[in-house]
Design a protein around this motif. Structure first.
Motif, PDB file in Angstrom:
ATOM      1  N   SER A 196       4.125  13.052  14.161  1.00 27.35           N
ATOM      2  CA  SER A 196       5.523  12.850  14.513  1.00 27.35           C
ATOM      3  C   SER A 196       6.429  13.007  13.302  1.00 27.35           C
ATOM      4  CB  SER A 196       5.699  11.455  15.123  1.00 27.35           C
ATOM      5  OG  SER A 196       7.050  11.175  15.375  1.00 27.35           O
ATOM      6  N   VAL A 197       5.986  12.474  12.166  1.00 25.84           N
ATOM      7  CA  VAL A 197       6.784  12.542  10.944  1.00 25.84           C
ATOM      8  C   VAL A 197       6.877  13.975  10.425  1.00 25.84           C
ATOM      9  CG1 VAL A 197       6.916  11.816   8.525  1.00 25.84           C
ATOM     10  CG2 VAL A 197       6.287  10.160  10.291  1.00 25.84           C
ATOM     11  N   ILE A 198       5.743  14.674  10.373  1.00 26.53           N
ATOM     12  CA  ILE A 198       5.694  16.000   9.749  1.00 26.53           C
ATOM     13  C   ILE A 198       6.251  17.088  10.669  1.00 26.53           C
ATOM     14  CG2 ILE A 198       4.136  17.792   8.881  1.00 26.53           C
ATOM     15  CD1 ILE A 198       2.383  15.506   7.786  1.00 26.53           C
ATOM     16  N   GLU A 199       5.869  17.064  11.941  1.00 29.96           N
ATOM     17  CA  GLU A 199       6.306  18.125  12.847  1.00 29.96           C
ATOM     18  C   GLU A 199       7.750  17.966  13.302  1.00 29.96           C
ATOM     19  OE1 GLU A 199       3.697  18.711  16.117  1.00 29.96           O
ATOM     20  OE2 GLU A 199       1.969  19.254  14.865  1.00 29.96           O
ATOM     21  N   VAL A 238       0.856  -1.186   0.000  1.00 28.56           N
ATOM     22  CA  VAL A 238       0.000   0.000   0.000  1.00 28.56           C
ATOM     23  C   VAL A 238       0.893   1.237   0.000  1.00 28.56           C
ATOM     24  CG1 VAL A 238      -1.556   1.375   1.438  1.00 28.56           C
ATOM     25  CG2 VAL A 238      -1.976  -1.068   1.115  1.00 28.56           C
ATOM     26  N   PHE A 239       0.617   2.173  -0.898  1.00 26.36           N
ATOM     27  CA  PHE A 239       1.420   3.385  -1.042  1.00 26.36           C
ATOM     28  C   PHE A 239       0.518   4.603  -0.972  1.00 26.36           C
ATOM     29  CE2 PHE A 239       2.433   6.702  -4.195  1.00 26.36           C
ATOM     30  CZ  PHE A 239       3.611   7.200  -3.666  1.00 26.36           C
ATOM     31  N   CYS A 240       1.010   5.656  -0.311  1.00 25.49           N
ATOM     32  CA  CYS A 240       0.262   6.912  -0.322  1.00 25.49           C
ATOM     33  C   CYS A 240       1.188   8.083  -0.032  1.00 25.49           C
ATOM     34  CB  CYS A 240      -0.883   6.893   0.693  1.00 25.49           C
ATOM     35  SG  CYS A 240      -0.353   7.005   2.420  1.00 25.49           S
ATOM     36  N   ILE A 241       0.736   9.273  -0.406  1.00 30.55           N
ATOM     37  CA  ILE A 241       1.383  10.535  -0.070  1.00 30.55           C
ATOM     38  C   ILE A 241       0.325  11.431   0.563  1.00 30.55           C
ATOM     39  CG2 ILE A 241       2.443  12.640  -0.991  1.00 30.55           C
ATOM     40  CD1 ILE A 241       3.787  10.952  -3.117  1.00 30.55           C
ATOM     41  N   LYS A 242       0.668  12.088   1.665  1.00 36.20           N
ATOM     42  CA  LYS A 242      -0.233  13.037   2.314  1.00 36.20           C
ATOM     43  C   LYS A 242       0.447  14.397   2.400  1.00 36.20           C
ATOM     44  CE  LYS A 242      -2.091   9.563   5.536  1.00 36.20           C
ATOM     45  NZ  LYS A 242      -2.315   9.267   6.979  1.00 36.20           N
ATOM     46  N   ASP A 243      -0.365  15.459   2.394  1.00 37.23           N
ATOM     47  CA  ASP A 243       0.206  16.783   2.624  1.00 37.23           C
ATOM     48  C   ASP A 243       0.314  17.030   4.130  1.00 37.23           C
ATOM     49  OD1 ASP A 243      -2.297  17.568   3.593  1.00 37.23           O
ATOM     50  OD2 ASP A 243      -2.837  18.677   1.796  1.00 37.23           O
ATOM     51  N   LYS A 244       0.825  18.165   4.539  1.00 37.92           N
ATOM     52  CA  LYS A 244       1.082  18.428   5.954  1.00 37.92           C
ATOM     53  C   LYS A 244      -0.194  18.524   6.785  1.00 37.92           C
ATOM     54  CE  LYS A 244       1.377  23.473   5.499  1.00 37.92           C
ATOM     55  NZ  LYS A 244       2.249  24.665   5.724  1.00 37.92           N
ATOM     56  N   ASP A 245      -1.345  18.677   6.126  1.00 35.15           N
ATOM     57  CA  ASP A 245      -2.628  18.731   6.836  1.00 35.15           C
ATOM     58  C   ASP A 245      -3.311  17.367   6.902  1.00 35.15           C
ATOM     59  OD1 ASP A 245      -2.532  21.532   7.360  1.00 35.15           O
ATOM     60  OD2 ASP A 245      -3.062  21.886   5.265  1.00 35.15           O
ATOM     61  N   GLY A 246      -2.631  16.344   6.394  1.00 35.72           N
ATOM     62  CA  GLY A 246      -3.167  14.985   6.494  1.00 35.72           C
ATOM     63  C   GLY A 246      -4.079  14.559   5.367  1.00 35.72           C
ATOM     64  N   TYR A 247      -4.159  15.352   4.294  1.00 37.76           N
ATOM     65  CA  TYR A 247      -5.013  14.979   3.170  1.00 37.76           C
ATOM     66  C   TYR A 247      -4.244  14.092   2.191  1.00 37.76           C
ATOM     67  CZ  TYR A 247      -8.497  18.362   4.698  1.00 37.76           C
ATOM     68  OH  TYR A 247      -9.447  19.041   5.425  1.00 37.76           O
ATOM     69  N   LYS A 302      10.801  22.697  -1.655  1.00 40.26           N
ATOM     70  CA  LYS A 302      12.003  23.280  -2.257  1.00 40.26           C
ATOM     71  C   LYS A 302      12.772  24.166  -1.296  1.00 40.26           C
ATOM     72  CE  LYS A 302      10.425  23.041  -7.043  1.00 40.26           C
ATOM     73  NZ  LYS A 302      10.144  23.798  -8.289  1.00 40.26           N
ATOM     74  N   SER A 303      12.066  24.746  -0.320  1.00 41.93           N
ATOM     75  CA  SER A 303      12.761  25.597   0.653  1.00 41.93           C
ATOM     76  C   SER A 303      13.272  24.821   1.854  1.00 41.93           C
ATOM     77  CB  SER A 303      11.820  26.708   1.127  1.00 41.93           C
ATOM     78  OG  SER A 303      10.682  26.162   1.761  1.00 41.93           O
ATOM     79  N   GLY A 304      13.032  23.500   1.865  1.00 47.24           N
ATOM     80  CA  GLY A 304      13.570  22.657   2.921  1.00 47.24           C
ATOM     81  C   GLY A 304      12.602  22.272   4.014  1.00 47.24           C
ATOM     82  N   GLU A 305      11.443  22.938   4.089  1.00 44.46           N
ATOM     83  CA  GLU A 305      10.484  22.617   5.147  1.00 44.46           C
ATOM     84  C   GLU A 305       9.711  21.352   4.778  1.00 44.46           C
ATOM     85  OE1 GLU A 305       7.801  24.738   2.250  1.00 44.46           O
ATOM     86  OE2 GLU A 305       9.930  24.662   2.788  1.00 44.46           O
ATOM     87  N   VAL A 306       9.254  20.616   5.809  1.00 45.11           N
ATOM     88  CA  VAL A 306       8.477  19.402   5.576  1.00 45.11           C
ATOM     89  C   VAL A 306       7.066  19.794   5.147  1.00 45.11           C
ATOM     90  CG1 VAL A 306       7.526  17.310   6.612  1.00 45.11           C
ATOM     91  CG2 VAL A 306       9.814  18.060   7.240  1.00 45.11           C
ATOM     92  N   ILE A 307       6.643  19.308   3.982  1.00 44.35           N
ATOM     93  CA  ILE A 307       5.328  19.664   3.454  1.00 44.35           C
ATOM     94  C   ILE A 307       4.377  18.466   3.381  1.00 44.35           C
ATOM     95  CG2 ILE A 307       6.251  21.591   2.116  1.00 44.35           C
ATOM     96  CD1 ILE A 307       6.060  19.782  -0.375  1.00 44.35           C
ATOM     97  N   GLY A 308       4.862  17.301   3.783  1.00 42.18           N
ATOM     98  CA  GLY A 308       4.013  16.122   3.739  1.00 42.18           C
ATOM     99  C   GLY A 308       4.801  14.873   4.064  1.00 42.18           C
ATOM    100  N   LEU A 309       4.246  13.732   3.728  1.00 43.09           N
ATOM    101  CA  LEU A 309       4.930  12.464   3.980  1.00 43.09           C
ATOM    102  C   LEU A 309       4.551  11.449   2.915  1.00 43.09           C
ATOM    103  CD1 LEU A 309       2.764  10.161   5.224  1.00 43.09           C
ATOM    104  CD2 LEU A 309       2.916  11.636   7.211  1.00 43.09           C
ATOM    105  N   ALA A 310       5.411  10.450   2.769  1.00 42.34           N
ATOM    106  CA  ALA A 310       5.130   9.311   1.903  1.00 42.34           C
ATOM    107  C   ALA A 310       5.128   8.068   2.772  1.00 42.34           C
ATOM    108  CB  ALA A 310       6.180   9.190   0.798  1.00 42.34           C
ATOM    109  N   SER A 311       4.262   7.134   2.446  1.00 38.73           N
ATOM    110  CA  SER A 311       4.105   5.951   3.282  1.00 38.73           C
ATOM    111  C   SER A 311       3.934   4.705   2.422  1.00 38.73           C
ATOM    112  CB  SER A 311       2.882   6.120   4.191  1.00 38.73           C
ATOM    113  OG  SER A 311       2.573   4.919   4.870  1.00 38.73           O
ATOM    114  N   ILE A 312       4.526   3.605   2.881  1.00 33.18           N
ATOM    115  CA  ILE A 312       4.266   2.296   2.286  1.00 33.18           C
ATOM    116  C   ILE A 312       3.954   1.316   3.411  1.00 33.18           C
ATOM    117  CG2 ILE A 312       5.683   2.618   0.225  1.00 33.18           C
ATOM    118  CD1 ILE A 312       7.827   0.862   1.558  1.00 33.18           C
ATOM    119  N   SER A 313       3.115   0.347   3.107  1.00 37.06           N
ATOM    120  CA  SER A 313       2.747  -0.688   4.068  1.00 37.06           C
ATOM    121  C   SER A 313       2.720  -2.011   3.333  1.00 37.06           C
ATOM    122  CB  SER A 313       1.377  -0.374   4.681  1.00 37.06           C
ATOM    123  OG  SER A 313       1.017  -1.355   5.625  1.00 37.06           O
TER     124      SER A 313
END
Length: 249
Positions: free
Chosen positions: A80-83, A28-37, A115-126
């Motif tokens: 935990s991942v994003i913050e 299972v693969f997904c990408i979420k933005d920093k707001d969890g969408y 691009k500016s270095g801040e965390v904007i989301g996450l990628a996940s695999i299960s």
């Protein structure tokens, strides 16, 4: 600029991972933005959820597509991942499949930087830990180790001692366990204990402290912490969800 950087900057298909994971049915693969969408997901994700297509996932949050107890766990992990920019690697989890049966998975989440270095989301695999065949077990030489763990999971088990019994080093045993089960020896012991605990909680009204001791835990608090981390809810909550509420203290 390195050859790698130059190549990545020139890509016109930044979502190449999405296209590749669309062809992998057991991950299972997904990408979420920093707001969890959910920004991206693969068909295996839709299949695990039992929904018609990926379109039923995109633009939603975990709380909109998962039961509350699971959504709360996933959102805590995401925070935990994003913050904090912390990676979660090979987390062993027990979840339910769309057909209502239990399934074991190894989950990994990594932060994604803008691009500016801040965390904007996450990628996940299960990864779905499919049940290996007897041939796989015999070929890897871990059949007896598995028998010992499944028989003696209530005892104090030392992976190094299990390796000696198989005439292997712990490194060799872990390598073979990963080959067959995709988990280390320690993770397999934990998986066996939690699996049996979940079965006892669902099928009996035995007090939780007794189940903890029967499954190799020294006390109820240690068992509760491990069960919650693996299943996403406390033992009492799991028992209630499975319809057995007696003697849950």
């Amino acid at each position: 600029m390195s050859r790698r950087d130059e190549f990545l900057r020139s890509l016109s298909t930044p979502m190449v991972a999405e296209r590749l994971f669309a062809e992998v049915p057991d991950i299972v693969f997904c990408i979420k933005d920093k707001d969890g969408y959910y920004i991206s997901a693969n068909p295996a994700f839709a299949l695990r959820l039992g929904v018609a297509s990926v379109d039923n996932i995109l633009g939603k949050t975990a709380s909109e597509i998962f039961p509350p107890h699971l959504a709360a766990v996933y959102e805590e992990q995401d925070k935990s991942v994003i913050e904090h920019g912390e990676e979660i690697r090979n987390r062993l989890e027990l979840n339910f499949n769309p057909r209502g049966t239990e399934g074991w998975y190894l989950a990994t989440k990594i932060p994604l930087a803008g691009k500016s270095g801040e965390v904007i989301g996450l990628a996940s695999i299960s990864r779905d830990l499919l049940t290996p065949s007897d041939t796989d077990l015999r070929f890897a030489g871990v059949a007896q180790v598995v028998v010992n763990i499944q028989r003696d999971f209530s005892e104090d088990m030392n992976p190094s001692e299990l390796a000696k019994q198989a005439d292997l080093t712990l490194t060799q045993l872990d390598r073979r366990m990963r080959k067959v089960f995709k988990v280390t020896t320690s993770q397999f012991i934990r998986k066996t204990r939690i699996e049996n605990a979940a079965r006892m909680l669902a099928r009996s009204d035995k007090p939780i402290i007794d189940i903890a001791l029967d499954c190799g835990y020294g006390d109820q608090s240690a068992f509760t912490r491990q069960f919650r981390a693996t299943v996403g809810m406390a033992p009492g909550g799991y028992r209630a969800a499975m319809g057995i509420k007696k003697n849950s203290a």
